[in-house]
Design an enzyme around this catalytic site. Structure first.
Site, PDB file in Angstrom:
ATOM      1  N   GLU A  63      28.512  10.979  13.587  1.00 40.38           N
ATOM      2  CA  GLU A  63      27.255  10.296  13.260  1.00 40.38           C
ATOM      3  C   GLU A  63      27.389   8.775  13.423  1.00 40.38           C
ATOM      4  OE1 GLU A  63      24.221  11.065  12.778  1.00 40.38           O
ATOM      5  OE2 GLU A  63      24.179  13.154  12.123  1.00 40.38           O
ATOM      6  N   GLU A  70      23.693   4.574  20.237  1.00 39.27           N
ATOM      7  CA  GLU A  70      22.246   4.326  20.291  1.00 39.27           C
ATOM      8  C   GLU A  70      21.929   2.836  20.231  1.00 39.27           C
ATOM      9  OE1 GLU A  70      20.239   6.668  17.339  1.00 39.27           O
ATOM     10  OE2 GLU A  70      20.462   8.508  18.494  1.00 39.27           O
TER      11      GLU A  70
END
Length: 149
Positions: A63, A70
């Site tokens: 994560e 991102e």
């Protein structure tokens, strides 16, 4: 030595940022908390607890890496681009793969129906514990689905 400790500060800031802004990260933290709490109903070995810790860390790490990818892609390519999509999708896929294997580990470690029935019996006969569990679900829901800040 200052630079060494400053690196920990930056790393912690990355974890805090991810916790504040990424709902799936918060979900995985909550899930790991519940799995840990329910693991005490089982007679897990030290090795099985190590496996759980490695499983948790792989999902949480994936994560964090996904969030980093991102952010970097958004910085480099603010407009939509085929390669930016591939990078983001692959990073998200890494999280999905880690979570999928975490579920497999969970089923293998906690799939004992007799223990699951014992957990239900325990909470059915200990009303304060049941109330605490239900309240914790509300807190977990609020933690996971809070507005991203």
């Amino acid at each position: 030595m200052k630079k060494f400790f400053r690196a920990f500060t930056y790393a912690w800031q990355g974890i805090v940022h991810t916790a504040k802004t990424q709902r799936n990260f918060r979900f995985h933290i909550a899930a790991a908390t519940y799995v840990t709490a329910f693991s005490f109903f089982y007679e897990l070995t030290r090795g099985e607890y190590v496996l759980l810790a490695l499983t948790f860390s792989s999902v949480i790490s994936a994560e964090l890496i996904n969030t980093a990818v991102e952010a970097a892609v958004d910085l480099c390519s603010p407009q939509q681009h085929r390669l930016a999509k591939i990078a983001k999708d692959a990073a998200a896929g890494a999280v999905l793969a880690a979570a999928f294997f975490a579920v497999i580990v969970g089923v293998l470690l906690f799939g004992d129906i007799a223990v699951i029935k014992e957990i239900f019996r325990y909470y059915g006969s200990h009303i304060p514990a049941l109330v605490g569990l239900v309240c914790s679900f509300g807190l977990a829901w609020a933690f996971v689905f809070k507005a991203d800040s």
